[in-house]
Design a protein around this motif. Structure first.
Motif, PDB file in Angstrom:
ATOM      1  N   TYR A  10       0.837  -1.204   0.000  1.00 20.00           N
ATOM      2  CA  TYR A  10       0.000   0.000   0.000  1.00 20.00           C
ATOM      3  C   TYR A  10       0.867   1.248   0.000  1.00 20.00           C
ATOM      4  CZ  TYR A  10      -4.795  -1.639   0.447  1.00 20.00           C
ATOM      5  OH  TYR A  10      -6.032  -2.175   0.195  1.00 20.00           O
ATOM      6  N   HIS A  11       0.557   2.160  -0.879  1.00 19.77           N
ATOM      7  CA  HIS A  11       1.322   3.395  -0.987  1.00 19.77           C
ATOM      8  C   HIS A  11       0.420   4.494  -1.529  1.00 19.77           C
ATOM      9  CE1 HIS A  11       1.544   1.547  -4.968  1.00 19.77           C
ATOM     10  NE2 HIS A  11       1.828   2.728  -5.466  1.00 19.77           N
ATOM     11  N   TRP A  12       0.918   5.722  -1.445  1.00 20.14           N
ATOM     12  CA  TRP A  12       0.199   6.900  -1.926  1.00 20.14           C
ATOM     13  C   TRP A  12       1.097   7.670  -2.865  1.00 20.14           C
ATOM     14  CZ3 TRP A  12      -4.327   9.113   0.713  1.00 20.14           C
ATOM     15  CH2 TRP A  12      -4.761   8.364   1.814  1.00 20.14           C
ATOM     16  N   HIS A  13       0.505   8.441  -3.735  1.00 26.81           N
ATOM     17  CA  HIS A  13       1.250   9.453  -4.482  1.00 26.81           C
ATOM     18  C   HIS A  13       0.264  10.485  -5.008  1.00 26.81           C
ATOM     19  CE1 HIS A  13      -0.150   7.035  -7.842  1.00 26.81           C
ATOM     20  NE2 HIS A  13       0.641   6.030  -7.505  1.00 26.81           N
ATOM     21  N   ASP A  14       0.811  11.619  -5.393  1.00 28.91           N
ATOM     22  CA  ASP A  14      -0.046  12.703  -5.883  1.00 28.91           C
ATOM     23  C   ASP A  14      -0.614  12.408  -7.264  1.00 28.91           C
ATOM     24  OD1 ASP A  14       0.470  14.183  -3.613  1.00 28.91           O
ATOM     25  OD2 ASP A  14       2.228  15.140  -4.481  1.00 28.91           O
ATOM     26  N   ALA A  15       0.079  11.591  -8.021  1.00 31.16           N
ATOM     27  CA  ALA A  15      -0.320  11.332  -9.402  1.00 31.16           C
ATOM     28  C   ALA A  15      -1.621  10.539  -9.470  1.00 31.16           C
ATOM     29  CB  ALA A  15       0.781  10.583 -10.139  1.00 31.16           C
ATOM     30  N   VAL A  16      -2.433  10.848 -10.468  1.00 28.17           N
ATOM     31  CA  VAL A  16      -3.561   9.986 -10.838  1.00 28.17           C
ATOM     32  C   VAL A  16      -2.981   8.798 -11.607  1.00 28.17           C
ATOM     33  CG1 VAL A  16      -5.642   9.798 -12.262  1.00 28.17           C
ATOM     34  CG2 VAL A  16      -5.193  11.899 -10.959  1.00 28.17           C
ATOM     35  N   GLU A  17      -3.446   7.601 -11.301  1.00 30.48           N
ATOM     36  CA  GLU A  17      -2.947   6.391 -11.968  1.00 30.48           C
ATOM     37  C   GLU A  17      -4.108   5.694 -12.675  1.00 30.48           C
ATOM     38  OE1 GLU A  17      -0.419   2.327 -10.841  1.00 30.48           O
ATOM     39  OE2 GLU A  17      -0.426   4.065  -9.490  1.00 30.48           O
ATOM     40  N   ILE A  18      -3.940   5.435 -13.958  1.00 29.71           N
ATOM     41  CA  ILE A  18      -4.964   4.759 -14.748  1.00 29.71           C
ATOM     42  C   ILE A  18      -4.381   3.454 -15.263  1.00 29.71           C
ATOM     43  CG2 ILE A  18      -6.498   4.911 -16.754  1.00 29.71           C
ATOM     44  CD1 ILE A  18      -6.394   7.953 -16.456  1.00 29.71           C
ATOM     45  N   LEU A  19      -5.045   2.349 -14.948  1.00 31.18           N
ATOM     46  CA  LEU A  19      -4.583   1.028 -15.353  1.00 31.18           C
ATOM     47  C   LEU A  19      -5.527   0.460 -16.405  1.00 31.18           C
ATOM     48  CD1 LEU A  19      -3.821  -0.499 -11.817  1.00 31.18           C
ATOM     49  CD2 LEU A  19      -2.271   0.766 -13.310  1.00 31.18           C
ATOM     50  N   TYR A  20      -4.941  -0.138 -17.444  1.00 32.87           N
ATOM     51  CA  TYR A  20      -5.733  -0.828 -18.466  1.00 32.87           C
ATOM     52  C   TYR A  20      -5.220  -2.254 -18.580  1.00 32.87           C
ATOM     53  CZ  TYR A  20      -7.702  -2.252 -22.926  1.00 32.87           C
ATOM     54  OH  TYR A  20      -8.359  -2.950 -23.907  1.00 32.87           O
ATOM     55  N   GLY A  21      -6.110  -3.233 -18.420  1.00 33.34           N
ATOM     56  CA  GLY A  21      -5.714  -4.635 -18.493  1.00 33.34           C
ATOM     57  C   GLY A  21      -5.449  -5.078 -19.921  1.00 33.34           C
ATOM     58  N   LEU A  22      -4.251  -5.587 -20.164  1.00 32.34           N
ATOM     59  CA  LEU A  22      -3.871  -6.042 -21.498  1.00 32.34           C
ATOM     60  C   LEU A  22      -3.997  -7.557 -21.651  1.00 32.34           C
ATOM     61  CD1 LEU A  22      -0.682  -3.816 -21.894  1.00 32.34           C
ATOM     62  CD2 LEU A  22      -2.858  -3.500 -23.089  1.00 32.34           C
ATOM     63  N   GLU A  23      -3.507  -8.282 -20.644  1.00 33.84           N
ATOM     64  CA  GLU A  23      -3.588  -9.746 -20.672  1.00 33.84           C
ATOM     65  C   GLU A  23      -3.742 -10.256 -19.247  1.00 33.84           C
ATOM     66  OE1 GLU A  23      -0.396 -11.735 -22.726  1.00 33.84           O
ATOM     67  OE2 GLU A  23      -0.106 -10.056 -24.112  1.00 33.84           O
ATOM     68  N   GLY A  24      -4.373 -11.412 -19.107  1.00 35.55           N
ATOM     69  CA  GLY A  24      -4.475 -12.042 -17.809  1.00 35.55           C
ATOM     70  C   GLY A  24      -5.291 -11.225 -16.826  1.00 35.55           C
ATOM     71  N   SER A  25      -4.993 -11.430 -15.538  1.00 33.38           N
ATOM     72  CA  SER A  25      -5.778 -10.791 -14.485  1.00 33.38           C
ATOM     73  C   SER A  25      -4.871 -10.379 -13.332  1.00 33.38           C
ATOM     74  CB  SER A  25      -6.857 -11.762 -13.983  1.00 33.38           C
ATOM     75  OG  SER A  25      -7.636 -11.173 -12.970  1.00 33.38           O
ATOM     76  N   THR A  26      -5.086  -9.171 -12.810  1.00 29.99           N
ATOM     77  CA  THR A  26      -4.319  -8.633 -11.684  1.00 29.99           C
ATOM     78  C   THR A  26      -5.300  -8.109 -10.639  1.00 29.99           C
ATOM     79  OG1 THR A  26      -2.548  -7.930 -13.196  1.00 29.99           O
ATOM     80  CG2 THR A  26      -2.533  -6.985 -10.984  1.00 29.99           C
ATOM     81  N   THR A  27      -5.003  -8.362  -9.366  1.00 31.01           N
ATOM     82  CA  THR A  27      -5.838  -7.843  -8.284  1.00 31.01           C
ATOM     83  C   THR A  27      -5.206  -6.576  -7.727  1.00 31.01           C
ATOM     84  OG1 THR A  27      -6.606 -10.062  -7.685  1.00 31.01           O
ATOM     85  CG2 THR A  27      -6.884  -8.330  -6.039  1.00 31.01           C
ATOM     86  N   VAL A  28      -5.999  -5.505  -7.687  1.00 36.01           N
ATOM     87  CA  VAL A  28      -5.538  -4.205  -7.216  1.00 36.01           C
ATOM     88  C   VAL A  28      -6.389  -3.797  -6.021  1.00 36.01           C
ATOM     89  CG1 VAL A  28      -5.047  -1.814  -7.859  1.00 36.01           C
ATOM     90  CG2 VAL A  28      -4.994  -3.609  -9.618  1.00 36.01           C
TER      91      VAL A  28
END
Length: 236
Positions: A10-28
């Protein structure tokens, strides 16, 4: 582009982060909720929202876009929209098909422009981000904020303070006094929620600024150190 083999605490940052799934599956994990990022899914993590990535199959791949909202919404006319990527339904499964397609297309255009860097690429990237912000404001559903996430609002204030003052000789005591926190409480809360000590996060902000100055110009190292919040080039 990143794969799923590496986990992030777990972490923080000022940036907005946008994730797009390309392959497989990731838990966020975002704040206190897990999300599954599968192929074709989009997940928006707002500025100052605690999040982590759980280890996944190394074949799982995702596109990661990060940007500082202060850079996008820095002018007075857009300042009130600086938090538009927060307080929304983060996962694209909660959006309609038209909205998903528009934000997906913006992500792909941004990656292409950033990768090839033809003349005018920076204007294209900023333009796509602004279009995406408009779509988020108009079309992405708002989320209700549960009461047990109020602590995150306090840390969001801390991150905002640091983003404005990290180039100054600020200390944990300075930040606590400015925001009305007990220094010991702030130190413990910050480490618990971000996974990093206060001074380490502050140092990271300064190093990111220094990195940007080093790669974007011909400024001497001694000047880079001063422009990045370090007291001297020896400290840097």
């Amino acid at each position: 582009r990143a794969n799923g083999a590496q986990a992030f605490i777990y972490h923080w940052h000022d940036a907005v982060e946008i994730l797009y799934g390309l392959e497989g599956s990731t838990t966020v994990g975002v704040v206190d909720r897990p999300y599954t990022l599968s192929e074709g899914d989009i997940l928006i993590i707002g500025s100052g929202e605690s999040h982590c990535l759980f280890p996944a199959d190394y074949r799982a791949k995702r596109l990661v876009l990060m940007f500082e909202p202060a850079r996008l919404f820095g002018s007075a006319g857009f300042w009130e929209d600086r938090s538009c990527f927060s307080g929304i339904e983060r996962h694209s499964s909660e959006w309609d098909a038209k909205t998903r397609q528009k934000i997906y297309q913006a992500c792909m255009t941004i990656e292409q422009e950033y990768t090839h860097r033809l003349p005018g690429w920076q204007q294209q990237v900023v333009g796509q981000l602004m279009l995406m912000a408009s779509d988020v404001i108009r079309e992405v559903p708002k989320a209700s904020v549960p009461a047990d996430v109020q602590m995150d609002d306090g840390l969001r204030r801390v991150l905002g303070y640091l983003s404005e003052h990290f180039l100054e000789p600020v200390t944990l005591k300075d930040c606590a006094a400015a925001l009305g926190f007990n220094p010991s409480y702030l130190s413990g809360m910050f480490s618990l929620r971000t996974g990093a000590p206060f001074h380490r996060y502050l140092l990271n902000l300064r190093l990111k600024k220094a990195e940007w100055l080093l790669v974007s110009g011909e400024m001497p190292v001694s000047e880079v150190a001063l422009q990045s919040g370090f007291s001297s080039d020896k400290t840097f």
